[in-house]
Scaffold this motif. Structure first.
Motif, PDB file in Angstrom:
ATOM      1  N   ALA A   1     -43.886   3.062  36.522  1.00 16.96           N
ATOM      2  CA  ALA A   1     -43.614   2.043  35.501  1.00 16.96           C
ATOM      3  C   ALA A   1     -44.543   2.198  34.298  1.00 16.96           C
ATOM      4  O   ALA A   1     -44.621   1.311  33.447  1.00 16.96           O
TER       5      ALA A   1
ATOM      6  N   ASP B   1     -49.499  -6.543  34.709  1.00 18.11           N
ATOM      7  CA  ASP B   1     -48.966  -5.271  34.226  1.00 18.11           C
ATOM      8  C   ASP B   1     -49.827  -4.737  33.080  1.00 18.11           C
ATOM      9  O   ASP B   1     -49.635  -5.109  31.928  1.00 18.11           O
TER      10      ASP B   1
ATOM     11  N   ARG C   1     -39.419   5.686  32.683  1.00 13.06           N
ATOM     12  CA  ARG C   1     -40.208   4.495  32.962  1.00 13.06           C
ATOM     13  C   ARG C   1     -39.351   3.447  33.650  1.00 13.06           C
ATOM     14  O   ARG C   1     -38.322   3.026  33.119  1.00 13.06           O
ATOM     15  N   ILE C   2     -39.795   3.032  34.809  1.00 11.26           N
ATOM     16  CA  ILE C   2     -39.075   1.986  35.543  1.00 11.26           C
ATOM     17  C   ILE C   2     -39.322   0.648  34.844  1.00 11.26           C
ATOM     18  O   ILE C   2     -40.447   0.310  34.505  1.00 11.26           O
ATOM     19  N   ASP C   3     -38.270  -0.115  34.667  1.00 10.06           N
ATOM     20  CA  ASP C   3     -38.350  -1.423  34.015  1.00 10.06           C
ATOM     21  C   ASP C   3     -38.647  -2.482  35.089  1.00 10.06           C
ATOM     22  O   ASP C   3     -37.793  -2.792  35.925  1.00 10.06           O
ATOM     23  N   LEU C   4     -39.872  -3.008  35.071  1.00 12.66           N
ATOM     24  CA  LEU C   4     -40.285  -3.926  36.141  1.00 12.66           C
ATOM     25  C   LEU C   4     -39.444  -5.204  36.151  1.00 12.66           C
ATOM     26  O   LEU C   4     -39.111  -5.732  37.222  1.00 12.66           O
TER      27      LEU C   4
ATOM     28  N   VAL D   1     -45.400  -1.144  42.432  1.00  8.76           N
ATOM     29  CA  VAL D   1     -44.493  -0.016  42.688  1.00  8.76           C
ATOM     30  C   VAL D   1     -44.863   0.673  44.001  1.00  8.76           C
ATOM     31  O   VAL D   1     -43.994   1.116  44.753  1.00  8.76           O
TER      32      VAL D   1
ATOM     33  N   ASP E   1     -49.341  -3.599  38.406  1.00  9.42           N
ATOM     34  CA  ASP E   1     -48.076  -2.879  38.210  1.00  9.42           C
ATOM     35  C   ASP E   1     -47.983  -1.665  39.121  1.00  9.42           C
ATOM     36  O   ASP E   1     -46.959  -1.440  39.774  1.00  9.42           O
TER      37      ASP E   1
END
Lengths: 642, 215
Positions: A515, A501, A527-530, A478, A474
């Motif tokens: 993330a 992840d 938090r970035i949503d993968l 990014v 993960d």
């Protein structure tokens, strides 16, 4: 375990990385950024414990440096920290930033990893100083790590240049005593518009480049009297030019020898070296990494013995140095194995060899003195200084392994089961390379898995992509997986990417990332949503599965690889080393075991092989229940419900 | 605490009592607490007024791999690494790792080794054999061996994770530093809640070793 940062003057034991952070704090740094990477990680982690500094983990090193450059434009003293290969990622902004004036002092910490304890190469980042015409400082212990850091800010502002502080594993992860003091009050920040200096259009860059060369000339003059370089007199005819941790090895191996210690690794003080060379009979340059100084000293017209750029190779060109290696190499060159310090004149063989070399201008390595090892073999003869071989030689190795309960394990089980070709990436999951999975086929650098997968497909055809996956963590995704994923979509690839992840940058000790949901100070963060990110990149087939659920993983990976369009499987579970993830161990009912060996295909350290049966190590087992799913006769069982 | 059960918690083989212990190599398996033991030693030496250097390895090796750390003290210390064959003492948290780093000790050097065995993946899955007679080999080559049931001592003290500090207790019996200095160094690196168990493990190992070595 984490000791509080002292705020008053004291002598404390700090790692090199902690000392760099301390130096930056005392120098009044207000903005710092980095991306984790062994052996650099603790610089940012330590800074995050100090008040009054903006400290962040960035998605990658390029982003970190660009952010820090912006802060420098505003007059802030700044720091960016990364491992050696991280500076490659940041090389683009770096090699142009060096054309621009640094308003606030800017320090670029590069922690190199000779010996590759936790790295994919052992590049020597002193070379970046030469490429960018910027000063490079190399500390030899924690005290220097701190004081050089402070000096770097003065240097940076005086010469209006970014400064590289090049540490190495033994300095970054060594601990020694450091005198700490108080923090210098930062200047108030201010951004002044000066586009002719800060907009690197060709016209402006053409005007700036001569200034960069003039700055380098001025730095060369400065180097001659730089207080970070010093001559330590000695009583032997052998002299050493050295620096960094290699200095420590030289001092221990040859305590009586005169030493020119370079703290400013670039540019070098040619006149000082010339004067030093005139005082000794044989001049050795001892440096870890490339023959960087050796080449520069030879170019300055001074004869010097090193890794064999011109003349015999005294010191090894690969790996780390050590006291033993330095001692053995010099002795081998001088043609004696005696423990007494050899005076060169007492060994005609060695003297002759050197004379031959000197008069031949380094054209050919001289023949070895009678009864002495060839100097060029010094690097393979390190064990001549060691005791007789112990039993260590035949011992079973202990390579690092995926932890018990690691959420990557089930994924690699599936990849191995279907004999898929796997392009890998940088992280704990590179250990999928090891037995029993043998599942990683390529691994180059951060983010390479996805590009390599697309390249294989373009060379071999889309049918190959049906048996191919790229795996990437993960944090690594990014860092540099997003653009190659877009590349795969845009250029009509049909490959499968598995994002492993585990919710953290695990390998380097569990740092946050965009993330993960927490920041460098362990505060909650956006938090970035993968999944949404992958869809936004144009991937229509995105599946999120539980990384502990073998059946779901198998189904998802089979479906994804079969599809003739780009697909992403996000195998999600927090790293088992994060607090609160571990569960009670499973049970093993030996009388049910049919000795099928299926559980061993997971390579879990908690299942030890005892004949054909597993022996459950209850201390190691984390209760992930992956093996339970594989055990058909039900010998491996979930713990009983309370 | 010193019972007469079949397997004593501590056994000592002496050929020659070590004179001074300045350079120590700590060998462990990633996750066992070898780095913590190294930092406690460094703090101890620092508090006693010595120059100190340590060397640690982080990153990939910590994932269950073989971990080697070094700690040195002296009036002046240059290299953070103890040269091979020059360590005064080897502190091994696991048998195989004790054997692996045995070449680091000088002739007549001391070995303090845990009797714990953690078979590496090359043994559990790779078909290699975990070496037998580790203790005998160490005995033959070291001038001084303290063989410690560190897990047993730690378990009795209340937590198996205190095994690393139990080993420090055994090592402390060979060194001149007073027990209070050790307590201070250990406490500096542990959260308050973990101190009692660790100090108890330290005490038991120290006293058992002293009883066998002679204080």
């Amino acid at each position: 375990m984490a000791q509080e940062a002292p705020t008053e003057e004291a002598v404390v034991l700090l790692s090199g990385n902690e000392a760099i952070a301390r130096g930056a704090y005392e120098a009044g740094v207000t903005v710092a950024a980095g991306y984790p990477g062994t052996p650099s990680t603790e610089v940012i982690e330590t800074l995050a414990r100090y008040p009054d500094i903006w400290v962040q983990w960035s998605p990658n090193e390029k982003v970190a440096l660009e952010m820090v450059i912006g802060a420098s434009f505003a007059g802030a003293r700044t720091l960016v920290a990364q491992k050696h290969v991280g500076l490659n990622v940041a090389a683009d902004p770096f090699l142009t930033f060096c054309y621009m004036p640094t308003n606030g002092g800017t320090l670029i910490v590069s922690a190199d990893d000779p010996g590759m304890h936790s790295s994919q190469n052992e590049q020597d980042n002193r070379q970046y100083g030469r490429m960018a015409r910027t000063p490079v400082l190399i500390p030899a212990d924690s005290q220097e790590a701190k004081s050089f850091t402070e000096a770097a800010y003065e240097l940076s502002e005086q010469f209006q240049t970014p400064v590289i502080l090049r540490s190495t594993t033994r300095v970054s992860h060594g601990r020694s005593l450091v005198r700490v003091g108080s923090r210098r009050q930062p200047r108030p920040p201010r951004f002044e518009r000066r586009p002719q200096d800060l907009v690197m259009l060709p016209a402006n860059a053409r005007r700036r480049h001569p200034l960069v060369e003039q700055r380098l000339d001025a730095l060369r003059v400065y180097a001659e009297d730089c207080p970070l370089n010093r001559v330590e007199p000695g009583s032997t005819e052998l002299g050493f030019v050295t620096g960094g941790v290699a200095y420590q090895y030289v001092k221990e191996a040859f305590p009586e020898a005169p030493v020119l210690k370079l703290g400013l690794a670039y540019p070098i003080p040619s006149e000082l070296i010339r004067r030093f060379a005139a005082r000794v009979r044989y001049l050795f340059v001892v440096e870890e990494g490339d023959p960087f100084w050796e080449e520069l000293i030879l170019a300055a017209g001074v004869k010097v013995l090193g890794m064999g750029v011109a003349g015999p190779a005294v010191f090894p060109r690969v790996g780390e140095l050590s006291v033993e290696k330095v001692r053995a190499a010099v002795r081998a060159f001088l043609g004696t194995g005696s423990t007494a310090f050899p005076l060169p004149g007492a060994h005609p063989g060695a003297g002759a060899a050197l004379t031959t070399e000197a008069s031949a201008g380094g054209a050919a390595p001289p023949p070895p003195a009678a009864g002495a090892p060839a100097a060029g073999q010094a690097c393979t003869r390190e064990d001549s200084a060691t005791p007789e071989p112990g039993p260590g030689e035949e011992l079973p190795g202990r390579p690092p392994v995926l932890c018990p309960g690691c959420p990557h394990r089930a994924v690699f089980y599936v990849l191995a089961k279907y004999h898929l070709t796997v392009t890998g990436d940088i992280g704990c999951y590179t250990l999928g390379y090891a037995p029993p999975f043998h599942s990683i086929d390529t691994c180059t650098c951060m983010g390479s898995s996805i590009g390599h997968a697309l390249g294989l497909e373009k060379a071999l055809g889309p049918d190959f992509a049906r048996r191919l996956v790229g795996v990437i963590g993960d944090s690594t995704f990014v860092h540099s997986g997003i653009t190659p994923l877009i590349d795969m979509v845009y250029n009509r690839g049909t490959g499968t990417v598995i994002i492993l992840d585990n919710g953290t940058t695990a390998m380097t000790g569990h740092q946050g990332h965009p993330a993960a949901g927490w920041d460098a100070r362990h505060h909650s963060a956006p938090r970035i949503d993968l999944e949404a990110l992958c869809r936004a990149c144009g991937v229509r087939d995105v599946q999120v599965v539980d990384a502990y659920d073998l059946r779901a993983l198998e189904k998802a990976i089979k479906a994804a690889t079969a599809r003739e369009e780009p697909s992403v499987v996000i195998a999600s579970r927090p790293c088992v080393l994060l607090p609160g993830v571990r569960k009670p161990p499973i049970r093993f009912l030996a009388d049910r075991c049919i000795e099928c060996g299926a559980c061993f295909r997971l390579g879990c350290p908690a299942l030890e092989k005892e004949g054909k049966r597993p022996r459950l190590n209850e201390v190691l087992c984390t209760g992930c229940l992956v093996c339970v799913q594989l055990c058909k006769p039900g010998a491996l069982l979930a713990p009983e419900e309370e | 605490m010193a019972d007469a059960s079949v397997q004593p918690l501590i056994e000592v083989s002496v050929r020659r009592r070590p004179e001074k212990i300045h350079d120590i190599v700590v060998a462990s398996v990633g996750g066992q607490g070898g780095i913590l033991a190294t930092r406690i030693l460094a703090t101890l030496f620092l508090n006693l007024g010595w120059q100190v250097k340590t060397s640690e390895v982080h990153g990939m090796a910590q994932r269950g791999g073989s971990v080697e750390t070094h700690v040195r003290r002296g009036r002046v210390v240059y290299s953070p690494l103890v040269p091979r064959g020059e360590a005064d003492a080897l502190l091994a948290l696991e048998q195989l790792e004790g054997l692996r780093y045995l070449p680091w000790i000088r002739p007549g050097g001391a070995v303090v080794c845990s009797s714990e065995r953690i078979p590496p993946v090359t043994v559990t899955l790779g078909g290699q054999h975990y070496p037998e007679h580790v203790r005998e080999t160490l005995e033959q080559r070291a001038g001084f061996l303290v063989w410690v049931d560190a897990l047993g001592i730690a378990r009795e003290a209340g937590n198996v994770r205190a095994a690393n500090v139990a080993l420090l207790g055994a090592l402390s019996a060979l060194m001149e530093a007073p027990a209070e200095a050790w307590h201070e160094a250990i406490s500096a690196h542990l959260p308050a809640g973990a101190r009692p168990v660790n100090l108890e493990a330290f005490r038991v190992a120290r006293e058992l070793t002293l009883a066998r070595v002679g204080g």
